[in-house]
Design a protein around this motif. Structure first.
Motif, PDB file in Angstrom:
ATOM      1  N   PHE A  43      23.092 -12.817  -8.546  1.00 38.07           N
ATOM      2  CA  PHE A  43      23.727 -12.130  -9.930  1.00 38.07           C
ATOM      3  C   PHE A  43      24.120 -13.580 -10.676  1.00 38.07           C
ATOM      4  O   PHE A  43      23.679 -13.415 -12.004  1.00 38.07           O
ATOM      5  CB  PHE A  43      24.970 -11.410  -9.754  1.00 38.07           C
ATOM      6  CG  PHE A  43      25.781 -11.120 -10.991  1.00 38.07           C
ATOM      7  CD1 PHE A  43      25.176  -9.957 -11.475  1.00 38.07           C
ATOM      8  CD2 PHE A  43      26.818 -11.718 -11.617  1.00 38.07           C
ATOM      9  CE1 PHE A  43      25.821  -9.684 -12.918  1.00 38.07           C
ATOM     10  CE2 PHE A  43      27.383 -11.484 -12.779  1.00 38.07           C
ATOM     11  CZ  PHE A  43      26.701 -10.356 -13.387  1.00 38.07           C
ATOM     12  N   VAL A  80      20.623 -14.633 -12.262  1.00 33.46           N
ATOM     13  CA  VAL A  80      20.037 -13.821 -13.057  1.00 33.46           C
ATOM     14  C   VAL A  80      20.919 -13.923 -14.486  1.00 33.46           C
ATOM     15  O   VAL A  80      20.501 -14.076 -15.643  1.00 33.46           O
ATOM     16  CB  VAL A  80      20.239 -12.237 -12.595  1.00 33.46           C
ATOM     17  CG1 VAL A  80      19.777 -11.289 -13.865  1.00 33.46           C
ATOM     18  CG2 VAL A  80      19.161 -12.182 -11.485  1.00 33.46           C
ATOM     19  N   LEU A  81      22.413 -14.222 -14.404  1.00 31.57           N
ATOM     20  CA  LEU A  81      23.094 -14.346 -15.465  1.00 31.57           C
ATOM     21  C   LEU A  81      22.886 -15.728 -16.066  1.00 31.57           C
ATOM     22  O   LEU A  81      22.751 -15.780 -17.556  1.00 31.57           O
ATOM     23  CB  LEU A  81      24.611 -14.093 -14.883  1.00 31.57           C
ATOM     24  CG  LEU A  81      25.746 -14.516 -16.188  1.00 31.57           C
ATOM     25  CD1 LEU A  81      25.632 -13.140 -17.095  1.00 31.57           C
ATOM     26  CD2 LEU A  81      27.161 -14.289 -15.739  1.00 31.57           C
ATOM     27  N   PHE A 128      20.137 -12.290 -29.562  1.00 34.34           N
ATOM     28  CA  PHE A 128      21.531 -12.417 -29.075  1.00 34.34           C
ATOM     29  C   PHE A 128      22.084 -13.580 -29.660  1.00 34.34           C
ATOM     30  O   PHE A 128      23.136 -14.108 -29.269  1.00 34.34           O
ATOM     31  CB  PHE A 128      21.557 -12.860 -27.697  1.00 34.34           C
ATOM     32  CG  PHE A 128      20.553 -11.734 -26.663  1.00 34.34           C
ATOM     33  CD1 PHE A 128      20.705 -10.484 -26.918  1.00 34.34           C
ATOM     34  CD2 PHE A 128      19.673 -12.446 -26.029  1.00 34.34           C
ATOM     35  CE1 PHE A 128      19.871  -9.485 -26.312  1.00 34.34           C
ATOM     36  CE2 PHE A 128      19.022 -11.379 -25.202  1.00 34.34           C
ATOM     37  CZ  PHE A 128      19.142 -10.233 -25.226  1.00 34.34           C
ATOM     38  N   ILE A 130      32.181 -16.181  -7.298  1.00 35.86           N
ATOM     39  CA  ILE A 130      30.762 -16.283  -7.369  1.00 35.86           C
ATOM     40  C   ILE A 130      30.273 -17.583  -7.434  1.00 35.86           C
ATOM     41  O   ILE A 130      31.154 -18.498  -8.273  1.00 35.86           O
ATOM     42  CB  ILE A 130      30.233 -15.563  -8.915  1.00 35.86           C
ATOM     43  CG1 ILE A 130      30.965 -14.148  -8.852  1.00 35.86           C
ATOM     44  CG2 ILE A 130      28.797 -15.757  -9.511  1.00 35.86           C
ATOM     45  CD1 ILE A 130      30.606 -13.281 -10.130  1.00 35.86           C
ATOM     46  N   MET A 170      30.441  -7.090 -12.932  1.00 37.53           N
ATOM     47  CA  MET A 170      28.960  -7.575 -12.813  1.00 37.53           C
ATOM     48  C   MET A 170      28.324  -6.256 -13.348  1.00 37.53           C
ATOM     49  O   MET A 170      27.172  -6.603 -14.124  1.00 37.53           O
ATOM     50  CB  MET A 170      28.545  -7.653 -11.306  1.00 37.53           C
ATOM     51  CG  MET A 170      29.098  -9.118 -10.788  1.00 37.53           C
ATOM     52  SD  MET A 170      29.091  -9.173  -8.881  1.00 37.53           S
ATOM     53  CE  MET A 170      27.322  -9.165  -8.570  1.00 37.53           C
ATOM     54  N   ALA A 191      28.583  -6.313 -17.129  1.00 37.66           N
ATOM     55  CA  ALA A 191      27.990  -7.289 -17.747  1.00 37.66           C
ATOM     56  C   ALA A 191      26.410  -6.734 -17.981  1.00 37.66           C
ATOM     57  O   ALA A 191      25.835  -6.987 -19.270  1.00 37.66           O
ATOM     58  CB  ALA A 191      28.174  -8.705 -17.103  1.00 37.66           C
ATOM     59  N   TYR A 225      24.339  -6.221 -21.467  1.00 38.33           N
ATOM     60  CA  TYR A 225      23.056  -6.884 -21.848  1.00 38.33           C
ATOM     61  C   TYR A 225      21.946  -6.024 -21.998  1.00 38.33           C
ATOM     62  O   TYR A 225      21.224  -6.326 -22.724  1.00 38.33           O
ATOM     63  CB  TYR A 225      23.027  -7.936 -20.589  1.00 38.33           C
ATOM     64  CG  TYR A 225      21.808  -9.116 -20.740  1.00 38.33           C
ATOM     65  CD1 TYR A 225      21.851  -9.962 -21.945  1.00 38.33           C
ATOM     66  CD2 TYR A 225      20.597  -8.899 -19.898  1.00 38.33           C
ATOM     67  CE1 TYR A 225      20.849 -10.803 -22.043  1.00 38.33           C
ATOM     68  CE2 TYR A 225      19.709  -9.870 -20.187  1.00 38.33           C
ATOM     69  CZ  TYR A 225      19.898 -10.854 -21.078  1.00 38.33           C
ATOM     70  OH  TYR A 225      18.750 -11.619 -21.484  1.00 38.33           O
ATOM     71  N   MET A 232      20.831  -7.184 -12.868  1.00 38.49           N
ATOM     72  CA  MET A 232      22.317  -7.512 -12.996  1.00 38.49           C
ATOM     73  C   MET A 232      23.078  -5.973 -12.721  1.00 38.49           C
ATOM     74  O   MET A 232      24.121  -6.109 -11.748  1.00 38.49           O
ATOM     75  CB  MET A 232      22.710  -7.777 -14.382  1.00 38.49           C
ATOM     76  CG  MET A 232      22.502  -9.313 -14.437  1.00 38.49           C
ATOM     77  SD  MET A 232      22.611  -9.733 -16.292  1.00 38.49           S
ATOM     78  CE  MET A 232      24.236  -9.864 -16.628  1.00 38.49           C
TER      79      MET A 232
END
Lengths: 509, 156
Positions: free
Chosen positions: A169, A172-173, A191, A433, B12, B15, B19, B45
């Motif tokens: 995650f 990916v973030l 964005f 994380i 998570m 988010a 997105y 995600m």
């Protein structure tokens, strides 16, 4: 060739150039060591100072800054758990735990020596195999770059200690954050919320400083009030570089592998030492007999990271000198510096200005030795820095981070960005994380997306182009194998954990 | 059920959904466009968040989970964030030297361990000295034009 090299050394070892290089390496080390200040900034800020110098002196000063700054990042990575530069991210993984175990001097010593060896290995590669390596690198197109990026992204899971889902995650973030700004190929604005400052996306420096430095300051803030005042860390006496000959010899295979990774990645335009140190760290962990020690303070991790990032110096110089192509921001500024001094890098450089090319080689070698001597001499001073209480040191570091962020484009907006990423980094710490996959996703994401879309354009929308290209196909195959292997290892580990849990329960009853 | 992990898994997933919504608002084009990669990432995600959430719901709660919060630590974190934000906001109007000296002085005070009395004059000297040294080094040593604020006339 050797005559030219001797001429190069004669030029570099003249008193004026030598003193300039001593100052350059020292300033470079400081820029590398202070979070927020980077090699790019050191060279950019010092470039105007070289205008009045001759080509040999000017280029030698820039090289000294480059070598010093690349190596200096290990100091704060080990002492403060904050990587001074993107090239030292993986050094924090084991350097900081070694510091906490009271082996900070050893970690610094290992880092310094293997930084030196990495630099020397890359200079040898630059001198002997530069043109042929550069030709191979130049033949890489979007398909190959996409496959390499995907393969590197699949290695993220290796860095996910605890929960694999959280690690992936984070990667990916990081990739998602890198999509902010103008999209590749069609230039759609994504964005940005109407903020012009976001059109170019986030700078790696602001992300790194925020996620590591600002997050560390917030973390310290959480516990600093409850700590006992005036407790200084124990300063251990250091002999030599702080490690034994047996430890040194035991790390040779790891160092050779990491140097090869650093040189190979350094040659590829667009991927620099910021990625190579993490890839070398992952490779070292996979090949180690004691992978469970990684992240807990093993010199293997420090050796891998520091050898690879410094090996990138010579690697990045290969396409710069032989083809005139800068691989990253540092070499782009170096290219500017060379051109200011009337040097046009490219295939003809080795023929038309051979003495100057060998002066550059000599400057690299002398800078590597200066870096070794200066860092060895300062090792004890670095350790003494720890005597400064963290509640004094960290706010000053935050101010330096702010200066570094401001220096990127003279915008206060970039300082707000480091605060935002600092809060995100602190959130990561609280949520368990890992930060490293986020950084890898952020660095490799744009390369993966851009290469994917360009590759599709080249193959007229045909996805099989990525598989039929031999290099691309091989890397994508390796990516699939890597995912399958990591999933299998994860399932096996969880089964073992469950079995151990059952045994424990059995013992209790 | 492990509460902290449930919150993390939920965040998570949220988010990912946020997105995805932002990605869906991007202009559509034929084939692979600017929204394709964000769309794939968003779904990943969401899936990873759901996996984490499902795992957290199955895991047994830790003993003393609710008691782990530290109000003093949270206050210091809040004050530190406010001070950093104040420092950044004050950079243009007050200039780097004044904003930095004020920030450093207050931050030293906020982070000083409770067990010791803060040496206020030393902190003030350190704050002013550090701010002046950093400003002079970068402005005059490296020609980096840090904002000078009201001091600009005097410095020029």
């Amino acid at each position: 060739m050797f005559d030219l090299l001797i001429q190069g050394f004669a030029a570099v070892l003249s008193l004026q150039i030598f003193m300039l290089m001593v100052a350059g390496v020292a300033v470079g080390i400081v820029f590398g060591a202070v979070p927020g200040l980077t090699a790019v900034m050191a060279i950019a800020l010092c470039l105007p100072m070289t205008y009045g110098l001759g080509p040999a002196a000017g280029i030698s000063l820039l090289i000294a800054l480059f070598v010093g700054a690349t190596s200096g990042g290990l100091i704060s990575a080990i002492l403060l758990k904050i990587p001074g530069t993107p090239s030292s991210i993986a050094t924090t993984f084991d350097g900081a735990p070694m510091m906490e175990k009271g082996e900070g001097a050893k970690a610094l010593g290992v880092g310094i020596v293997f930084s030196f060896l990495g630099t020397i290995a890359s200079i040898a590669a630059l001198a002997f195999i530069a043109p042929s390596l550069a030709k191979v690198a130049l033949s890489f197109g979007p398909h190959e770059y996409f496959a390499i990026a995907v393969f590197s992204l699949t290695l993220i899971a290796t860095l996910s200690s605890g929960s694999m889902a959280k690690g992936i995650f984070a990667g990916v973030l990081g990739f998602a954050v890198s999509t902010v700004g103008i999209a590749p190929v069609d230039a759609t604005t994504r964005f940005t919320f109407g903020q012009v400052e976001l059109n170019a996306g986030f700078s790696i420096l602001t992300v790194l400083v925020g996620m590591f430095a600002v997050a560390e300051i917030i973390k310290v803030a959480e516990t600093s009030r409850s700590q006992a005042a005036g407790v200084a860390p124990v300063i251990v006496k250091i002999k030599g570089f702080g490690f034994s000959m047996a430890e040194f010899l035991g790390q040779i295979p790891n160092a050779i592998r990491s140097a090869l990774i650093g040189i190979s990645i350094g040659i590829l335009p667009g991927i620099g030492a910021g990625t190579s140190n993490i890839i070398a760290y992952i490779a070292a962990k996979k090949r180690s007999k004691t992978p469970e020690q990684f992240g807990k303070g093993t010199i293997e991790g420090v050796v891998a990271s520091e050898t690879a990032n410094n090996a990138g110096i010579g690697g990045a110089m290969i396409p710069l000198l032989t083809l005139g192509i800068p691989g990253d921001a540092v070499t782009a500024i170096m290219l500017g510096g060379l051109m200011i001094h009337g040097i046009q890098p490219g295939p003809m450089l080795f023929l038309t200005q051979a003495p100057l090319v060998y002066t550059i080689f000599a400057a690299l070698i002398v800078s590597a030795f200066l870096m070794l001597v200066l860092e060895f001499w300062c090792l004890r001073i670095f350790i003494r820095l720890l005597a400064i209480p963290k509640h004094i040191l960290l706010p000053v570091i935050l101010v330096l981070c702010a200066v570094g962020a401001f220096g990127l484009a003279s915008r206060v907006f970039d300082i707000w960005t480091i605060l935002a990423f600092g809060i995100l980094g602190f959130g990561f710490v609280k949520a368990g994380i890992p930060t490293a996959p986020f950084i890898i996703g952020f660095i490799l994401g744009p390369m993966a997306e851009t290469s994917f879309r360009r590759g599709l354009q080249l193959s007229r929308g045909d996805y099989t182009g990525f598989l039929t290209n031999p290099i691309s196909g091989t890397f994508l195959g390796l990516a699939v194998v890597s995912i399958l292997w990591q999933t299998y290892s994860e399932i096996r580990a969880s089964q073992r954990k469950a079995a151990a849990g059952l045994l424990k329960l059995g013992d209790e009853t | 059920m492990r509460l902290k992990d449930v919150i993390v898994g939920g965040a998570m997933t949220a988010a990912g959904i946020l997105y995805l919504r932002m990605g869906n608002a991007l202009p559509d084009r034929d084939g692979v466009d600017a929204a394709t990669v964000p769309g794939v990432l968003a779904w990943m995600m969401i899936a990873l968040g759901a996996i984490e959430l499902a795992g957290a719901l199955r895991r047994p709660a830790l003993a003393g989970e609710a008691r782990s919060s530290d109000a003093g630590g949270a206050l210091t974190v809040g004050l530190t964030l406010a001070l950093i934000a104040g420092f950044i906001a004050a950079l243009r109007p007050l200039g780097f030297p004044i904003a930095t000296a004020l920030y450093l002085f207050l931050q030293f005070l906020v982070l000083t361990p409770r067990s010791g009395r803060p040496p206020v004059p030393l902190y003030a000297g350190l704050a002013v000295g550090s701010a002046a040294f950093i400003f002079a080094t970068f402005r005059y040593g490296f020609d980096l034009l840090l904002p000078a604020g009201p001091l600009v006339a005097w410095l020029n």
